[in-house]
Scaffold this motif. Sequence first.
Motif, PDB file in Angstrom:
ATOM      1  N   ALA A   1       0.829  -1.214   0.000  1.00  0.00           N
ATOM      2  CA  ALA A   1       0.000   0.000   0.000  1.00  0.00           C
ATOM      3  C   ALA A   1       0.861   1.261   0.000  1.00  0.00           C
ATOM      4  N   VAL A   2       1.992   1.222   0.705  1.00  0.00           N
ATOM      5  CA  VAL A   2       2.910   2.370   0.702  1.00  0.00           C
ATOM      6  C   VAL A   2       3.454   2.612  -0.703  1.00  0.00           C
ATOM      7  N   LEU A   3       3.922   1.541  -1.344  1.00  0.00           N
ATOM      8  CA  LEU A   3       4.453   1.673  -2.706  1.00  0.00           C
ATOM      9  C   LEU A   3       3.361   2.132  -3.676  1.00  0.00           C
ATOM     10  N   TYR A   4       2.157   1.591  -3.507  1.00  0.00           N
ATOM     11  CA  TYR A   4       1.032   1.957  -4.368  1.00  0.00           C
ATOM     12  C   TYR A   4       0.705   3.435  -4.206  1.00  0.00           C
ATOM     13  N   ALA A   5       0.710   3.912  -2.946  1.00  0.00           N
ATOM     14  CA  ALA A   5       0.402   5.323  -2.686  1.00  0.00           C
ATOM     15  C   ALA A   5       1.439   6.243  -3.324  1.00  0.00           C
ATOM     16  N   ILE A   6       2.701   5.859  -3.237  1.00  0.00           N
ATOM     17  CA  ILE A   6       3.761   6.666  -3.860  1.00  0.00           C
ATOM     18  C   ILE A   6       3.584   6.683  -5.378  1.00  0.00           C
ATOM     19  N   LEU A   7       3.259   5.529  -5.955  1.00  0.00           N
ATOM     20  CA  LEU A   7       3.063   5.444  -7.401  1.00  0.00           C
ATOM     21  C   LEU A   7       1.919   6.344  -7.852  1.00  0.00           C
ATOM     22  N   VAL A   8       0.790   6.291  -7.123  1.00  0.00           N
ATOM     23  CA  VAL A   8      -0.354   7.123  -7.485  1.00  0.00           C
ATOM     24  C   VAL A   8      -0.013   8.599  -7.343  1.00  0.00           C
ATOM     25  N   GLY A   9       0.639   8.956  -6.237  1.00  0.00           N
ATOM     26  CA  GLY A   9       0.954  10.361  -5.993  1.00  0.00           C
ATOM     27  C   GLY A   9       1.934  10.949  -6.984  1.00  0.00           C
ATOM     28  N   VAL A  10       2.920  10.159  -7.406  1.00  0.00           N
ATOM     29  CA  VAL A  10       3.975  10.676  -8.286  1.00  0.00           C
ATOM     30  C   VAL A  10       3.597  10.543  -9.758  1.00  0.00           C
ATOM     31  N   VAL A  11       3.072   9.370 -10.147  1.00  0.00           N
ATOM     32  CA  VAL A  11       2.844   9.084 -11.562  1.00  0.00           C
ATOM     33  C   VAL A  11       1.441   9.477 -12.025  1.00  0.00           C
ATOM     34  N   CYS A  12       0.422   9.107 -11.244  1.00  0.00           N
ATOM     35  CA  CYS A  12      -0.964   9.300 -11.684  1.00  0.00           C
ATOM     36  C   CYS A  12      -1.455  10.725 -11.411  1.00  0.00           C
ATOM     37  N   HIS A  13      -1.345  11.175 -10.159  1.00  0.00           N
ATOM     38  CA  HIS A  13      -1.836  12.511  -9.807  1.00  0.00           C
ATOM     39  C   HIS A  13      -0.779  13.599  -9.948  1.00  0.00           C
ATOM     40  N   ARG A  14       0.471  13.204  -9.848  1.00  0.00           N
ATOM     41  CA  ARG A  14       1.612  14.141  -9.968  1.00  0.00           C
ATOM     42  C   ARG A  14       1.507  15.286  -8.958  1.00  0.00           C
ATOM     43  N   GLU A  15       1.046  14.947  -7.739  1.00  0.00           N
ATOM     44  CA  GLU A  15       0.926  15.952  -6.688  1.00  0.00           C
ATOM     45  C   GLU A  15       1.834  15.679  -5.502  1.00  0.00           C
ATOM     46  N   LEU A  16       2.496  14.537  -5.510  1.00  0.00           N
ATOM     47  CA  LEU A  16       3.399  14.190  -4.418  1.00  0.00           C
ATOM     48  C   LEU A  16       4.808  14.633  -4.776  1.00  0.00           C
ATOM     49  N   HIS A  17       5.377  15.516  -3.936  1.00  0.00           N
ATOM     50  CA  HIS A  17       6.695  16.081  -4.216  1.00  0.00           C
ATOM     51  C   HIS A  17       7.644  15.781  -3.051  1.00  0.00           C
ATOM     52  N   TRP A  18       8.933  15.853  -3.353  1.00  0.00           N
ATOM     53  CA  TRP A  18       9.939  15.512  -2.352  1.00  0.00           C
ATOM     54  C   TRP A  18       9.853  16.413  -1.127  1.00  0.00           C
ATOM     55  N   ASN A  19       9.461  17.670  -1.313  1.00  0.00           N
ATOM     56  CA  ASN A  19       9.424  18.576  -0.152  1.00  0.00           C
ATOM     57  C   ASN A  19       8.298  18.245   0.827  1.00  0.00           C
ATOM     58  N   GLN A  20       7.383  17.322   0.462  1.00  0.00           N
ATOM     59  CA  GLN A  20       6.317  16.891   1.364  1.00  0.00           C
ATOM     60  C   GLN A  20       6.735  15.714   2.239  1.00  0.00           C
ATOM     61  N   ILE A  21       7.832  15.062   1.867  1.00  0.00           N
ATOM     62  CA  ILE A  21       8.254  13.855   2.581  1.00  0.00           C
ATOM     63  C   ILE A  21       8.524  14.118   4.067  1.00  0.00           C
ATOM     64  N   PRO A  22       9.248  15.200   4.442  1.00  0.00           N
ATOM     65  CA  PRO A  22       9.492  15.415   5.884  1.00  0.00           C
ATOM     66  C   PRO A  22       8.220  15.507   6.719  1.00  0.00           C
ATOM     67  N   SER A  23       7.204  16.226   6.231  1.00  0.00           N
ATOM     68  CA  SER A  23       5.965  16.351   7.003  1.00  0.00           C
ATOM     69  C   SER A  23       5.219  15.020   7.058  1.00  0.00           C
ATOM     70  N   ILE A  24       5.264  14.260   5.959  1.00  0.00           N
ATOM     71  CA  ILE A  24       4.622  12.936   5.950  1.00  0.00           C
ATOM     72  C   ILE A  24       5.280  12.027   6.981  1.00  0.00           C
ATOM     73  N   ILE A  25       6.599  12.021   7.000  1.00  0.00           N
ATOM     74  CA  ILE A  25       7.322  11.180   7.957  1.00  0.00           C
ATOM     75  C   ILE A  25       7.048  11.639   9.385  1.00  0.00           C
ATOM     76  N   ARG A  26       7.053  12.949   9.617  1.00  0.00           N
ATOM     77  CA  ARG A  26       6.813  13.470  10.966  1.00  0.00           C
ATOM     78  C   ARG A  26       5.434  13.065  11.485  1.00  0.00           C
ATOM     79  N   ASP A  27       4.398  13.268  10.665  1.00  0.00           N
ATOM     80  CA  ASP A  27       3.038  12.925  11.086  1.00  0.00           C
ATOM     81  C   ASP A  27       2.896  11.425  11.333  1.00  0.00           C
ATOM     82  N   SER A  28       3.505  10.625  10.452  1.00  0.00           N
ATOM     83  CA  SER A  28       3.400   9.174  10.590  1.00  0.00           C
ATOM     84  C   SER A  28       4.114   8.681  11.847  1.00  0.00           C
ATOM     85  N   VAL A  29       5.304   9.205  12.081  1.00  0.00           N
ATOM     86  CA  VAL A  29       6.084   8.783  13.253  1.00  0.00           C
ATOM     87  C   VAL A  29       5.356   9.137  14.547  1.00  0.00           C
TER      88      VAL A  29
END
Length: 428
Positions: free
Chosen positions: A245-273
């Motif tokens: 599901a993690v890999l699928y979410a990254i694929l959808v965000g980067v390839v399909c919707h093109r709304e997931l960017h590298w600068n969002q990764i820190p906040s995603i990791i912080r919230d998840s942790v």
Amino acid sequence: MILWPMFLMLGLLLISVPVAIALMAPSLLYFYLGGALPIDLFAQRIVSSTESFPLLALPFFVVAGSIMNASGITRRLLHLADAFVGHLTGGLAQISVILATMMGGLTASANADAAMLSKMLGPTMVANGYPRGFAAAVVAASSIIVAMIPPGIGLIVYAFMANVSVGRLFLAGIVPGIVIAMALMLTVFLVAKSRGFKPGRNRMVTGRELWTAFKEAIWALTVPIFIVVGLRYGFFTPTEAGAIAVLYAILVGVVCHRELHWNQIPSIIRDSVMTISIVMLIICAASTFGYYMVWERVPAQIATALIALTKNPLVLLLLVNLMLLAVGMFIEGTAAIILLTPILVPVATSLGIDPVHFGVVMVLNLTMGGITPPVGTLSFTASSVLNTPITETFRESIPFLICLLLVLALVTLIPAVSLYLPSLMIGG
């Protein structure tokens, strides 16, 4: 049998000490003062409780949910929910119920869903004439659906604590989740009709508009289907499903919707942790407390007492439901599941109650505590976001609480509601 650690734990909870500390402090004192067990065992229990392959599903699904929220999937689901029910009486409140149902496979957490729905729909509902308390109550009640739809955190934690199949529990929660959604929609309609709330739109969407909204949300809708089908046919385990599901979410965000960017990764990791750490700390604390209870034979004693009261499975389920409703008023749902599962599951199974059915009843019951006073975490979350008095939210929640109690009774009395889909599972 030594009971002072249990009374100390209850006392700490009553004075609002954080659950992890309230569980860990009495355990540490028991190990230190009791003398029967080496103090080193306390640290060993903390570490060993995290060494579980099935428990890996929890952080995976939390991370997947954070990625999906950042990739625009949630916004597309909102548009689809509006297309389906925006024209109904109480349209915006109906959207809250539908969106919570569709987001069950994304957030995995009722509290996370309550916060998200409050921010997304709450201000719009208030701007359209809904009382703030009603808006908060609808959001809080809708979030309970998330606990039932795979991959709910409560289901994962219960499966770990009760040593039952996560896959079967995921399947068992689907029908109850849908029943809750339908019951809440009916309740919203009746309340909105009696109070004169307007639909969100004056007309139904056209077929073209509905198709457009569906196409935009198609990637989000495939997530729970993908998980359920994969588990049903044995393509992967629940833990592997989380990683996929993690890999699928990254694929959808980067390839399909093109709304997931590298600068969002820190906040995603912080919230998840933050989310994962809170739950895991409680699990570690509960493991040490559970070891004390097992050593002192507390679960066995409670099981004997309950069985002495009745050997009728339905009567036992009624007694347990009443107890859980009371517990849920004071202890957060996940913490209560961790604390009570080792005590209650042996009692239920000794009377022939399916542990999967019992798990669905237990998770639903304790999650409902999120909208009951005095410690309703879902209601507090929605009220804080919408800046409304908690007393008003609790008052507006009464119709939804009655609705949920009826659903709980249905799920309790008719095991097939939760057990039909797991019976179709390979090896189930």
